[in-house]
Design a protein around this motif. Structure first.
Motif, mmCIF file in Angstrom:
data_model
loop_
_atom_site.group_PDB
_atom_site.id
_atom_site.type_symbol
_atom_site.label_atom_id
_atom_site.label_comp_id
_atom_site.label_asym_id
_atom_site.label_seq_id
_atom_site.Cartn_x
_atom_site.Cartn_y
_atom_site.Cartn_z
ATOM 1 N N GLN B 269 1.895 12.991 33.544
ATOM 2 C CA GLN B 269 1.490 11.768 33.180
ATOM 3 C C GLN B 269 1.733 10.823 34.454
ATOM 4 O O GLN B 269 1.146 9.732 34.939
ATOM 5 C CB GLN B 269 2.059 11.129 32.036
ATOM 6 C CG GLN B 269 1.681 11.974 30.705
ATOM 7 C CD GLN B 269 0.157 11.366 30.170
ATOM 8 O OE1 GLN B 269 -0.576 10.455 30.627
ATOM 9 N NE2 GLN B 269 -0.575 12.645 29.458
ATOM 10 N N ASP B 270 2.967 11.122 34.875
ATOM 11 C CA ASP B 270 3.417 10.285 36.043
ATOM 12 C C ASP B 270 2.627 10.715 37.029
ATOM 13 O O ASP B 270 2.411 9.771 37.864
ATOM 14 C CB ASP B 270 4.781 10.756 36.323
ATOM 15 C CG ASP B 270 5.374 9.764 37.576
ATOM 16 O OD1 ASP B 270 5.780 8.798 37.501
ATOM 17 O OD2 ASP B 270 5.666 10.674 38.525
ATOM 18 N N LEU B 271 2.218 12.062 37.476
ATOM 19 C CA LEU B 271 1.310 12.163 38.721
ATOM 20 C C LEU B 271 -0.043 11.252 38.388
ATOM 21 O O LEU B 271 -0.403 10.814 39.512
ATOM 22 C CB LEU B 271 1.396 13.683 38.439
ATOM 23 C CG LEU B 271 0.318 14.083 39.801
ATOM 24 C CD1 LEU B 271 0.966 13.953 41.272
ATOM 25 C CD2 LEU B 271 -0.034 15.684 39.597
ATOM 26 N N ALA B 272 -0.421 11.348 37.285
ATOM 27 C CA ALA B 272 -1.637 10.728 37.234
ATOM 28 C C ALA B 272 -1.508 9.247 37.535
ATOM 29 O O ALA B 272 -2.425 8.595 38.094
ATOM 30 C CB ALA B 272 -2.115 10.816 35.438
ATOM 31 N N SER B 273 -0.419 8.687 37.087
ATOM 32 C CA SER B 273 -0.326 7.088 37.444
ATOM 33 C C SER B 273 -0.217 7.078 39.063
ATOM 34 O O SER B 273 -0.849 6.142 39.775
ATOM 35 C CB SER B 273 0.871 6.689 36.854
ATOM 36 O OG SER B 273 1.018 6.763 35.533
#
Lengths: 340, 340
Positions: B269-273
């Motif tokens: 999820q952090d990578l997506a952000s």
């Protein structure tokens, strides 16, 4: 000059390698002391460029030790907290900085789980060096360029030490002694890589193919080219390329073939012919006279990963130059990453 | 319809999986009989799509067995004729046809070298099934489409059997029973994948990212997309993407993220952000409400590789459709390849 820092560090490689070769036998002796009796297997622990060096280490270690070798999956230990018994295993952890948190913590964890551990770092007092039973210091000097060069080839020689500590190595002391001058010869001959970079000036996608002991160099070539140019380069074994993705190769997606002159050579030559028949542009890097970019003919395949990696560095630098990019300033790249 | 054969075989998956799930416990019992006492390690032997399934098997086997697992390097045995002692090892060889010469010969060689061997094939009387100590027949029926679909998800369930034979599995009998209807639910819902295919209509390069138990699905997604469209898709772990190649992602090189809802979820999820901040188009496939393409929420991460692989098939088919290509007729691809 664009990529000036990277280039300067590339040119340090003969000296770095010569120092390592001079320490080779002593380091092999030290490494032998940590190989477990009744070796169950060998596992390599790494990320990024170090992971590519580890692929070479993995092939060589299985060949010399006569026991299975493989790559550890760090996320099993960081994410899943897997409870795994590593007794009987030699774990070889690689991190140029010696400070990649994931590698340090997993190395400590696998040591606690019974493994004997080796750290290969470019920082003798780093957390990774301190976490392992034995540490090999690359002593390559500070690496300032973001695309790692001299630490990668130094790692490859350190992995050759590990291979030699595990059993009879497929190279001689003389082969080792001739490696630094062979690399110097490659560095004195940048034009062939520049010519390939010119041919690939409009390429946005590229396959890099090798087999066996050279496969790690293919992975590293793809990463270096991605780092310096943003070109979507992908390493693939010759076998797997034929097994499917050959569909994606074509006039706009050329193939770089790395041939170390070993037993996979005939297969790679055959693949080059198949690709040329399909009008796929091919650049061949190998010891043969027909190679677009030559490798030193006297280097045995078990050490050819070193000059092949230097050729890949030259190509990555030249491809950046041709595109007006600065290989020293790749966007979106940091030297030590924190993974969790 | 283009890709009609591939699509028809995709739709067979709930029935194929249901048959396998019905045989699960019996097969686990048979597999337990060949696990060596004092297991030294587990090695998976495969090529192509089967290699991607093997990556899932490798993570699961190390988790459940509590001993190191890894992927064998076939070329060490075919090219280099390495003399390796595999005693104490369980070797799991995968080939849909059971006839890939390299896999058959290396399996026989590793068995001679002391390994206990398991064959996972879709052909009960195939050379590979006959070369191993125990064979698991996928019984998926003949596969006519060149892009393998039902045999891949069947292999994943067979690898779940291997994991369960090695130790306590991170899924229950009820999870298994719910898997075929969950896959049927995914197949009844093709629109989200089509919408992503529309968004990626002009994409010629694509990253597929996952971690841990879903990483095999990322590899398979990249291969399927390459096979059906020629798009240069590459699987990469979230950690390795951050470690360098993130430079190559951008508006023209979107990222597909596969999130199984396990311990790697927060990182993904952090990578997506991070990617969205960099204006990289992201398609998220996962169990969350914000996913572009959903995964069944009740499936535990240890089995989510199956519906994630089906989502990847849908996307590969839809991307071919959007481009006016026929997924059943990928150029340059043959079903069984001869490597040497």
């Amino acid at each position: 000059m664009s990529g000036g820092v990277m280039h300067a560090e590339m040119l340090e490689q003969p000296a770095v390698l010569e120092r390592l070769v001079g320490r080779f036998d002593d380091q092999v002796e030290r490494l032998r002391t940590v190989v477990p009796d009744g070796l169950a297997g060998v596992a390599f622990l790494a990320r990024g460029s170090s992971d590519h060096a580890a692929v070479y280490g993995r092939y060589l270690a299985e060949l010399t030790s006569g026991r299975p070798a493989g790559l550890a999956a760090p996320s099993l230990h960081t994410l899943y907290r897997a409870d795994v018994d590593y007794s009987g295993y030699l774990v070889v952890a690689l991190s140029q900085s010696g400070a990649t948190p994931e590698i340090v913590s997993v190395c400590a964890r696998l040591r606690d789980a019974g493994a004997r551990t080796v750290a290969i770092t470019n920082a003798a007092d780093s957390p990774l060096a301190l976490a392992a039973d034995v540490a090999v210091d690359l002593a390559a000097g500070a690496e300032r360029a973001v695309p790692a060069t001299k630490t990668v080839t130094a790692q490859l020689v350190a992995l050759a030490m590990v291979g030699a500590a595990l059993g009879p190595a497929p190279f001689t002391a003389r082969d080792l002694a001739e490696l630094p001058p062979a690399v110097a010869g490659v560095l004195d001959d940048p034009e062939p890589a520049s010519a390939v970079a010119e041919r690939f000036a409009d390429t946005e996608r590229l396959y890099v193919v090798a087999r066996g002991l050279l496969y790690g160099a293919a992975l590293e070539a793809a990463l270096k080219i991605k780092e310096t140019t943003g070109v979507f380069a992908e390493a693939i074994s010759a076998a797997d390329l034929r097994h499917g993705p050959i569909r994606a190769a074509g006039p706009d997606a050329p193939v770089l073939i790395l041939d170390g002159g070993g037993p996979g050579s005939a297969d790679l030559q055959d693949l080059a012919s198949v690709l040329r028949e399909r009008r796929v542009p091919v650049a061949l890097c190998g010891p043969g006279e027909d190679a677009d970019v030559t490798l030193p003919r006297a280097t045995p395949e078990a050490l050819a990963v070193v000059p092949a990696t230097v050729r890949a560095q030259q190509l990555a630098l030249a491809m950046a130059d041709v595109r007006g990019l600065d290989a020293d300033r790749p966007a979106g790249l940091t030297k030590v990453t924190r993974t969790h």
